[in-house]
Design a protein around this motif. Structure first.
Motif, PDB file in Angstrom:
ATOM      1  N   UNK A 136       0.814  -1.216   0.000  1.00  0.00           N
ATOM      2  CA  UNK A 136       0.000   0.000   0.000  1.00  0.00           C
ATOM      3  C   UNK A 136       0.844   1.260   0.000  1.00  0.00           C
ATOM      4  N   UNK A 137       1.912   1.267   0.778  1.00  0.00           N
ATOM      5  CA  UNK A 137       2.789   2.438   0.834  1.00  0.00           C
ATOM      6  C   UNK A 137       3.498   2.646  -0.497  1.00  0.00           C
ATOM      7  N   UNK A 138       3.923   1.555  -1.128  1.00  0.00           N
ATOM      8  CA  UNK A 138       4.585   1.658  -2.434  1.00  0.00           C
ATOM      9  C   UNK A 138       3.631   2.238  -3.475  1.00  0.00           C
ATOM     10  N   UNK A 189      -6.354   6.193   2.102  1.00  0.00           N
ATOM     11  CA  UNK A 189      -5.789   4.857   1.857  1.00  0.00           C
ATOM     12  C   UNK A 189      -4.752   4.509   2.911  1.00  0.00           C
ATOM     13  N   UNK A 190      -3.839   5.443   3.161  1.00  0.00           N
ATOM     14  CA  UNK A 190      -2.816   5.218   4.184  1.00  0.00           C
ATOM     15  C   UNK A 190      -3.426   5.108   5.573  1.00  0.00           C
ATOM     16  N   UNK A 191      -4.477   5.866   5.812  1.00  0.00           N
ATOM     17  CA  UNK A 191      -5.138   5.823   7.118  1.00  0.00           C
ATOM     18  C   UNK A 191      -5.720   4.436   7.396  1.00  0.00           C
ATOM     19  N   UNK A 192      -6.278   3.816   6.370  1.00  0.00           N
ATOM     20  CA  UNK A 192      -6.840   2.467   6.529  1.00  0.00           C
ATOM     21  C   UNK A 192      -5.742   1.467   6.879  1.00  0.00           C
ATOM     22  N   UNK A 193      -4.618   1.544   6.162  1.00  0.00           N
ATOM     23  CA  UNK A 193      -3.500   0.642   6.459  1.00  0.00           C
ATOM     24  C   UNK A 193      -2.978   0.858   7.881  1.00  0.00           C
TER      25      UNK A 193
END
Length: 255
Positions: free
Chosen positions: A157-159, A173-177
């Motif tokens: 996800x970060x990539x 998106x990052x918040x979900x991860x």
């Protein structure tokens, strides 16, 4: 009638596990701070996105093989164990750094404290869950399986988020991860305290568990780093730590 002797109390490996995790986490955080300052490296990875995907694949294979063959590796000479552990550690640490971009210093500082605050929460919850005999427990097999899955998912996800051009999509998106990683480190903490979670016949079992726990905490740390960075960008707030310091403590003098 003679009373039966109670079974011998098993040694707790939770403390040594946290020591392994904390040492690896601090070293990983230091590496992040250093690598983000190397401009040629950022430019190199920024122009070659496919290398991040290659790193991701190598990381995925390394963690799978290390976990699968750990019992064999544990019986090998010290240099073999150190080399295998160091390779797995560095490959997984590098794969999730996203060195093509640079996070603000304020994000690194906030993420450092948030990560260790979450570790304290996990310790407290784990102790409470054991005391009351209920909580988010799961088996050793599931912990190891989901530890690898959560790390790989967060890494990927970060990539992917590194290539997103719209911060309004990147932030949620990052918040979900990050939320997923936050929940799982608590589940991991409670599960470690289950009876027979550790293999008592293997003296180094806590090292394997500590490494897996590190992966999830490092994924959480990087999730905090890039989530806060994207939030600052989304809100268009000043992320320069010097300017923030001046605004907080010297604004009246300047005026």
């Amino acid at each position: 009638m003679l009373r039966e002797n109670p079974p011998p109390r098993q040694k707790s490996w939770v403390g040594p596990t946290y020591k392994v995790t904390i040492i690896m986490l601090v070293i990983g955080q230091i590496q992040v701070s250093i690598i983000m300052e190397i401009s040629p490296l950022k430019e190199f990875f920024g122009e070659r996105f496919y290398l991040s995907l290659v790193q991701f694949v190598i990381s995925f294979l390394s963690i799978q093989l290390y976990g699968f063959f750990y019992n064999i590796i544990a019986k090998k000479p010290m240099w073999v164990r150190v080399l295998a552990g160091l390779w797995t550690y560095e490959v997984n640490t590098m794969s999730i750094m996203k060195p093509a971009k640079r996070a603000p210093y304020i994000s690194l500082i906030l993420s450092f404290f948030l990560t260790f605050a979450m570790m304290i929460v996990s310790i407290i919850y784990g102790n409470k869950a054991v005391k009351h005999q209920r909580g988010l427990f799961t088996s050793r097999h599931k912990v190891i399986l989901w530890s690898e899955r959560i790390f790989v998912l967060t890494c990927f996800g970060i990539i992917v988020c590194a290539e997103m051009k719209r911060v309004i999509i990147e932030f949620p998106t990052l918040l979900i991860y990050t939320i997923l990683s936050s929940v799982f480190v608590v589940v991991f903490a409670a599960s470690m305290r289950r009876p027979n979670f550790y293999r008592q016949e293997s003296d180094g079992d806590y090292i394997l568990i500590g490494q897996l726990y590190y992966l999830n905490f490092f994924a959480l740390y990087m999730g905090y780093v890039w989530t806060t960075a994207s939030f600052l960008e989304l809100m268009e707030w000043n992320a320069d730590i010097y300017d923030i310091f001046v605004q907080l403590f010297y604004r009246e003098n300047i005026e």
